[in-house]
Design an enzyme around this catalytic site. Structure first.
Site, PDB file in Angstrom:
ATOM      1  N   THR A 118     -26.244 131.568 104.186  1.00  0.00           N
ATOM      2  CA  THR A 118     -25.076 132.135 103.521  1.00  0.00           C
ATOM      3  C   THR A 118     -25.304 132.312 102.035  1.00  0.00           C
ATOM      4  O   THR A 118     -26.058 131.542 101.415  1.00  0.00           O
ATOM      5  CB  THR A 118     -23.853 131.215 103.730  1.00  0.00           C
ATOM      6  N   TYR A 142     -19.954 123.152 102.509  1.00  0.00           N
ATOM      7  CA  TYR A 142     -20.450 124.204 103.406  1.00  0.00           C
ATOM      8  C   TYR A 142     -21.737 124.798 102.858  1.00  0.00           C
ATOM      9  O   TYR A 142     -22.771 124.843 103.538  1.00  0.00           O
ATOM     10  CB  TYR A 142     -19.388 125.291 103.576  1.00  0.00           C
TER      11      TYR A 142
END
Length: 329
Positions: A118, A142
Protein backbone atom coordinates in the site's frame (compact mmCIF):
# COMPACT_ATOMS: atom_id res chain seq x y z
CA UNK A 1 -2.28 -28.37 -17.46
CA UNK A 2 -2.24 -24.74 -16.32
CA UNK A 3 0.04 -23.60 -13.53
CA UNK A 4 -1.60 -23.21 -10.13
CA UNK A 5 -1.17 -19.95 -8.21
CA UNK A 6 -2.04 -19.85 -4.52
CA UNK A 7 -4.04 -16.65 -3.93
CA UNK A 8 -4.20 -15.97 -0.19
CA UNK A 9 -7.22 -13.74 0.41
CA UNK A 10 -8.54 -14.48 -3.06
CA UNK A 11 -12.19 -14.24 -1.96
CA UNK A 12 -11.78 -10.56 -1.17
CA UNK A 13 -12.19 -7.48 -3.31
CA UNK A 14 -8.84 -7.12 -5.11
CA UNK A 15 -8.02 -10.81 -4.75
CA UNK A 16 -11.13 -11.98 -6.59
CA UNK A 17 -10.58 -9.57 -9.48
CA UNK A 18 -7.00 -10.83 -9.70
CA UNK A 19 -8.28 -14.42 -9.86
CA UNK A 20 -10.43 -13.38 -12.81
CA UNK A 21 -7.42 -11.98 -14.63
CA UNK A 22 -5.25 -14.98 -13.70
CA UNK A 23 -7.77 -17.35 -15.23
CA UNK A 24 -7.95 -15.22 -18.37
CA UNK A 25 -4.14 -15.41 -18.57
CA UNK A 26 -4.21 -19.22 -18.44
CA UNK A 27 -3.38 -19.81 -14.75
CA UNK A 28 -5.43 -21.73 -12.18
CA UNK A 29 -6.04 -19.49 -9.13
CA UNK A 30 -6.34 -21.56 -5.94
CA UNK A 31 -8.09 -19.35 -3.40
CA UNK A 32 -6.96 -19.73 0.21
CA UNK A 33 -9.25 -17.67 2.43
CA UNK A 34 -10.87 -17.91 5.87
CA UNK A 35 -13.91 -16.00 4.51
CA UNK A 36 -13.88 -13.58 7.46
CA UNK A 37 -13.87 -10.67 5.03
CA UNK A 38 -14.08 -12.46 1.69
CA UNK A 39 -17.11 -13.87 -0.12
CA UNK A 40 -17.51 -17.46 -1.24
CA UNK A 41 -19.58 -16.18 -4.18
CA UNK A 42 -16.48 -14.33 -5.43
CA UNK A 43 -14.60 -17.61 -5.94
CA UNK A 44 -15.51 -18.33 -9.56
CA UNK A 45 -12.29 -19.09 -11.42
CA UNK A 46 -10.64 -21.87 -9.41
CA UNK A 47 -10.95 -24.00 -6.29
CA UNK A 48 -11.56 -22.61 -2.79
CA UNK A 49 -9.54 -23.89 0.15
CA UNK A 50 -10.84 -22.50 3.43
CA UNK A 51 -8.07 -21.75 5.89
CA UNK A 52 -6.25 -19.07 7.84
CA UNK A 53 -2.83 -17.64 6.99
CA UNK A 54 -1.78 -18.23 10.59
CA UNK A 55 -2.43 -22.00 10.27
CA UNK A 56 0.79 -23.72 9.09
CA UNK A 57 -0.75 -27.20 9.08
CA UNK A 58 -3.62 -26.21 6.79
CA UNK A 59 -1.27 -24.26 4.54
CA UNK A 60 1.01 -27.30 4.20
CA UNK A 61 -2.00 -29.42 3.17
CA UNK A 62 -3.02 -26.93 0.49
CA UNK A 63 0.50 -26.53 -0.89
CA UNK A 64 0.87 -30.32 -1.10
CA UNK A 65 -2.51 -30.78 -2.77
CA UNK A 66 -2.26 -28.08 -5.45
CA UNK A 67 1.51 -27.63 -5.91
CA UNK A 68 1.37 -23.93 -6.83
CA UNK A 69 4.33 -22.38 -8.62
CA UNK A 70 3.92 -19.03 -6.84
CA UNK A 71 1.86 -17.16 -4.24
CA UNK A 72 -0.08 -13.91 -4.42
CA UNK A 73 -0.72 -12.60 -0.91
CA UNK A 74 -3.78 -10.43 -0.20
CA UNK A 75 -4.92 -11.90 3.13
CA UNK A 76 -4.77 -9.00 5.59
CA UNK A 77 -6.78 -6.48 7.52
CA UNK A 78 -7.08 -3.15 5.70
CA UNK A 79 -9.14 -0.80 7.91
CA UNK A 80 -7.02 2.05 9.26
CA UNK A 81 -9.41 2.72 12.16
CA UNK A 82 -9.27 -0.94 13.23
CA UNK A 83 -5.47 -0.87 13.08
CA UNK A 84 -5.50 2.01 15.57
CA UNK A 85 -8.15 0.45 17.82
CA UNK A 86 -6.66 -3.08 17.80
CA UNK A 87 -3.01 -2.95 16.72
CA UNK A 88 -2.20 -6.33 18.27
CA UNK A 89 -4.77 -8.18 16.20
CA UNK A 90 -3.69 -6.22 13.15
CA UNK A 91 -0.04 -7.16 13.47
CA UNK A 92 -0.95 -10.75 14.33
CA UNK A 93 -2.68 -11.24 10.99
CA UNK A 94 -0.82 -8.85 8.71
CA UNK A 95 2.71 -9.60 9.91
CA UNK A 96 2.40 -12.94 11.69
CA UNK A 97 0.22 -14.38 8.93
CA UNK A 98 2.62 -13.23 6.25
CA UNK A 99 5.54 -14.93 8.00
CA UNK A 100 3.57 -18.17 8.35
CA UNK A 101 2.59 -18.07 4.68
CA UNK A 102 6.13 -17.35 3.51
CA UNK A 103 7.55 -20.20 5.58
CA UNK A 104 4.85 -22.60 4.35
CA UNK A 105 5.70 -21.66 0.78
CA UNK A 106 9.40 -22.19 1.35
CA UNK A 107 8.85 -25.60 2.94
CA UNK A 108 6.81 -26.55 -0.14
CA UNK A 109 9.62 -25.47 -2.43
CA UNK A 110 7.91 -22.27 -3.62
CA UNK A 111 10.12 -19.17 -3.69
CA UNK A 112 8.04 -16.57 -5.53
CA UNK A 113 5.47 -14.22 -4.00
CA UNK A 114 3.57 -11.15 -5.14
CA UNK A 115 2.68 -9.00 -2.13
CA UNK A 116 -0.30 -6.71 -1.78
CA UNK A 117 1.15 -3.60 -0.15
CA UNK A 118 0.00 0.00 0.00
CA UNK A 119 0.95 3.62 -0.48
CA UNK A 120 0.20 3.94 3.25
CA UNK A 121 3.78 2.73 3.81
CA UNK A 122 4.96 6.16 2.61
CA UNK A 123 3.15 8.33 5.16
CA UNK A 124 3.02 12.10 4.61
CA UNK A 125 4.13 13.11 1.12
CA UNK A 126 7.58 14.66 0.92
CA UNK A 127 7.44 14.92 -2.86
CA UNK A 128 4.49 14.59 -5.25
CA UNK A 129 3.77 12.46 -7.11
CA UNK A 130 5.32 9.73 -4.96
CA UNK A 131 7.68 7.22 -6.56
CA UNK A 132 9.18 4.04 -5.12
CA UNK A 133 12.16 5.90 -3.63
CA UNK A 134 9.91 8.09 -1.47
CA UNK A 135 10.72 7.79 2.28
CA UNK A 136 8.59 5.23 4.07
CA UNK A 137 7.23 6.65 7.33
CA UNK A 138 3.73 5.21 7.87
CA UNK A 139 1.17 7.18 9.90
CA UNK A 140 -0.71 4.20 11.35
CA UNK A 141 -0.39 0.51 12.28
CA UNK A 142 -1.95 -0.51 8.96
CA UNK A 143 0.84 1.12 6.97
CA UNK A 144 3.47 -0.07 9.45
CA UNK A 145 2.24 -3.66 9.21
CA UNK A 146 2.63 -3.61 5.44
CA UNK A 147 6.06 -1.99 5.67
CA UNK A 148 7.17 -4.68 8.13
CA UNK A 149 6.23 -7.37 5.62
CA UNK A 150 8.11 -5.51 2.88
CA UNK A 151 11.19 -5.49 5.12
CA UNK A 152 10.78 -9.20 5.87
CA UNK A 153 10.55 -9.94 2.15
CA UNK A 154 13.75 -7.98 1.50
CA UNK A 155 15.55 -10.10 4.09
CA UNK A 156 14.06 -13.31 2.70
CA UNK A 157 15.36 -12.36 -0.73
CA UNK A 158 18.81 -11.44 0.54
CA UNK A 159 19.38 -14.41 2.83
CA UNK A 160 17.14 -17.17 1.44
CA UNK A 161 16.67 -16.43 -2.25
CA UNK A 162 12.92 -16.01 -1.77
CA UNK A 163 11.93 -13.59 -4.52
CA UNK A 164 9.02 -11.18 -4.35
CA UNK A 165 7.35 -8.28 -6.08
CA UNK A 166 5.80 -5.69 -3.77
CA UNK A 167 2.85 -3.79 -5.24
CA UNK A 168 2.01 -0.54 -3.46
CA UNK A 169 -1.55 0.34 -4.36
CA UNK A 170 -3.00 3.75 -4.16
CA UNK A 171 -6.84 3.75 -3.87
CA UNK A 172 -8.44 0.64 -5.35
CA UNK A 173 -11.91 1.30 -6.74
CA UNK A 174 -14.49 0.15 -9.27
CA UNK A 175 -15.76 -3.31 -10.15
CA UNK A 176 -15.86 -5.94 -12.88
CA UNK A 177 -17.75 -4.26 -15.78
CA UNK A 178 -19.72 -7.48 -16.31
CA UNK A 179 -21.03 -7.29 -12.74
CA UNK A 180 -19.78 -10.69 -11.61
CA UNK A 181 -17.82 -9.35 -8.64
CA UNK A 182 -17.27 -5.95 -7.02
CA UNK A 183 -16.55 -4.12 -3.79
CA UNK A 184 -18.37 -4.99 -0.60
CA UNK A 185 -16.92 -4.79 2.89
CA UNK A 186 -18.55 -5.31 6.28
CA UNK A 187 -18.37 -2.71 7.64
CA UNK A 188 -17.85 -0.52 4.58
CA UNK A 189 -15.19 2.14 5.04
CA UNK A 190 -14.24 3.10 1.46
CA UNK A 191 -15.34 6.42 0.02
CA UNK A 192 -16.85 5.37 -3.32
CA UNK A 193 -19.23 2.66 -2.04
CA UNK A 194 -20.23 4.90 0.88
CA UNK A 195 -21.01 7.80 -1.44
CA UNK A 196 -22.92 5.53 -3.81
CA UNK A 197 -24.95 4.20 -0.88
CA UNK A 198 -25.83 7.80 0.07
CA UNK A 199 -26.81 8.58 -3.52
CA UNK A 200 -29.01 5.48 -3.61
CA UNK A 201 -30.72 6.46 -0.36
CA UNK A 202 -29.24 3.53 1.55
CA UNK A 203 -27.45 5.93 3.90
CA UNK A 204 -28.80 9.23 5.15
CA UNK A 205 -25.57 11.14 4.43
CA UNK A 206 -21.94 10.96 3.35
CA UNK A 207 -19.30 11.94 5.90
CA UNK A 208 -16.36 14.20 5.08
CA UNK A 209 -13.51 13.53 7.51
CA UNK A 210 -11.91 16.94 7.63
CA UNK A 211 -12.38 19.97 5.38
CA UNK A 212 -9.31 21.97 6.46
CA UNK A 213 -6.49 20.09 4.76
CA UNK A 214 -3.96 22.08 2.76
CA UNK A 215 -5.49 20.99 -0.55
CA UNK A 216 -7.38 22.79 -3.31
CA UNK A 217 -10.77 22.36 -1.58
CA UNK A 218 -9.78 21.38 1.97
CA UNK A 219 -10.51 17.66 1.58
CA UNK A 220 -8.08 14.78 1.15
CA UNK A 221 -6.83 13.99 -2.35
CA UNK A 222 -6.41 10.40 -3.46
CA UNK A 223 -5.34 8.54 -6.60
CA UNK A 224 -8.19 6.17 -7.54
CA UNK A 225 -7.12 3.20 -9.66
CA UNK A 226 -9.51 0.64 -11.13
CA UNK A 227 -9.43 -2.76 -9.44
CA UNK A 228 -9.03 -4.55 -12.78
CA UNK A 229 -6.03 -2.39 -13.60
CA UNK A 230 -4.58 -3.52 -10.28
CA UNK A 231 -5.42 -7.13 -11.16
CA UNK A 232 -3.59 -6.78 -14.48
CA UNK A 233 -0.53 -5.55 -12.59
CA UNK A 234 -0.56 -8.65 -10.38
CA UNK A 235 -0.53 -10.91 -13.42
CA UNK A 236 2.36 -8.92 -14.89
CA UNK A 237 4.25 -9.08 -11.57
CA UNK A 238 3.70 -12.83 -11.39
CA UNK A 239 5.08 -13.28 -14.91
CA UNK A 240 8.06 -11.09 -13.92
CA UNK A 241 8.92 -13.57 -11.16
CA UNK A 242 8.21 -16.65 -13.27
CA UNK A 243 10.61 -15.24 -15.87
CA UNK A 244 13.36 -15.35 -13.23
CA UNK A 245 13.64 -11.61 -12.64
CA UNK A 246 14.74 -9.93 -9.42
CA UNK A 247 12.74 -8.81 -6.40
CA UNK A 248 11.46 -5.25 -6.60
CA UNK A 249 8.58 -2.91 -5.72
CA UNK A 250 6.13 -1.01 -7.91
CA UNK A 251 3.66 1.79 -7.28
CA UNK A 252 0.22 1.32 -8.83
CA UNK A 253 -1.81 4.44 -9.47
CA UNK A 254 -2.95 6.72 -12.25
CA UNK A 255 -1.00 9.83 -11.28
CA UNK A 256 -4.26 11.78 -11.12
CA UNK A 257 -5.48 13.08 -7.76
CA UNK A 258 -9.16 13.48 -6.93
CA UNK A 259 -10.37 15.26 -3.80
CA UNK A 260 -13.21 13.85 -1.73
CA UNK A 261 -15.45 16.76 -2.73
CA UNK A 262 -14.62 16.16 -6.41
CA UNK A 263 -15.40 12.47 -5.96
CA UNK A 264 -18.78 13.31 -4.42
CA UNK A 265 -19.56 15.68 -7.30
CA UNK A 266 -18.69 12.99 -9.87
CA UNK A 267 -21.00 10.48 -8.18
CA UNK A 268 -23.78 13.07 -8.02
CA UNK A 269 -23.37 13.66 -11.75
CA UNK A 270 -23.47 9.95 -12.51
CA UNK A 271 -26.52 9.32 -10.34
CA UNK A 272 -28.25 12.63 -11.04
CA UNK A 273 -28.92 12.69 -7.32
CA UNK A 274 -27.82 15.10 -4.61
CA UNK A 275 -27.14 13.70 -1.15
CA UNK A 276 -26.37 15.33 2.21
CA UNK A 277 -22.80 15.79 3.43
CA UNK A 278 -21.70 15.91 7.05
CA UNK A 279 -18.29 17.34 7.89
CA UNK A 280 -16.57 15.99 10.99
CA UNK A 281 -13.03 16.20 12.37
CA UNK A 282 -10.09 14.57 10.65
CA UNK A 283 -9.37 10.90 11.21
CA UNK A 284 -6.08 9.89 12.78
CA UNK A 285 -3.59 8.63 10.23
CA UNK A 286 -5.00 10.29 7.09
CA UNK A 287 -2.41 11.95 4.84
CA UNK A 288 -3.65 15.06 2.99
CA UNK A 289 -2.49 13.97 -0.50
CA UNK A 290 -1.47 10.60 -1.92
CA UNK A 291 -0.80 10.51 -5.67
CA UNK A 292 1.32 7.91 -7.45
CA UNK A 293 4.26 8.08 -9.79
CA UNK A 294 3.89 4.72 -11.57
CA UNK A 295 6.52 5.25 -14.25
CA UNK A 296 8.53 2.26 -13.02
CA UNK A 297 5.58 -0.13 -13.50
CA UNK A 298 4.97 1.30 -16.95
CA UNK A 299 8.61 0.91 -17.94
CA UNK A 300 9.36 -2.53 -16.51
CA UNK A 301 6.00 -4.30 -16.39
CA UNK A 302 4.47 -2.58 -19.39
CA UNK A 303 1.53 -1.70 -17.14
CA UNK A 304 -0.71 1.25 -17.97
CA UNK A 305 -4.11 1.88 -16.34
CA UNK A 306 -6.91 1.49 -18.89
CA UNK A 307 -9.75 2.95 -16.84
CA UNK A 308 -10.38 6.48 -15.57
CA UNK A 309 -12.50 7.91 -12.77
CA UNK A 310 -15.70 7.95 -14.85
CA UNK A 311 -15.24 4.25 -15.65
CA UNK A 312 -14.61 3.49 -11.99
CA UNK A 313 -17.81 5.21 -10.90
CA UNK A 314 -19.85 3.70 -13.75
CA UNK A 315 -18.72 0.14 -12.93
CA UNK A 316 -19.07 0.64 -9.17
CA UNK A 317 -22.56 2.12 -9.59
CA UNK A 318 -23.69 -0.86 -11.72
CA UNK A 319 -22.30 -3.33 -9.18
CA UNK A 320 -23.97 -1.65 -6.20
CA UNK A 321 -27.25 -1.40 -8.09
CA UNK A 322 -27.24 -5.10 -8.93
CA UNK A 323 -24.67 -7.60 -7.68
CA UNK A 324 -23.92 -6.11 -4.27
CA UNK A 325 -27.56 -5.97 -3.26
CA UNK A 326 -27.99 -9.75 -3.53
CA UNK A 327 -24.65 -10.79 -2.03
CA UNK A 328 -25.16 -12.83 1.13
CA UNK A 329 -22.86 -14.80 3.39
Amino acid sequence: MSQAILVAGGAGYIGSHTCLRLAEAGFTPVVYDNLSNGWEAFVQWGPLEVGDVNDPVRLAEVFAKHRPVAVIHFAAFVEVAFSIAEPGAFYGTNVGGAITLIEAARKAGVNKLVFSSTCATYGPPVTLPMDETHPQAPLNPYGRSKLMVEQILRDMDRYKGFRSVVLRYFNAAGADPEGRIGEKHEPETHAIPLAIAAARGERDKFTLYGSDYDTRDGTCIRDYVHVLDLADAHVSALKWLLDGKHSTAFNLGTGEGTSVRELVAAIERRSNRHFPLETVTRRDGDAPILVADSDKARALLGWTPRYGLDDIIQHAWAWHANGATTLKR
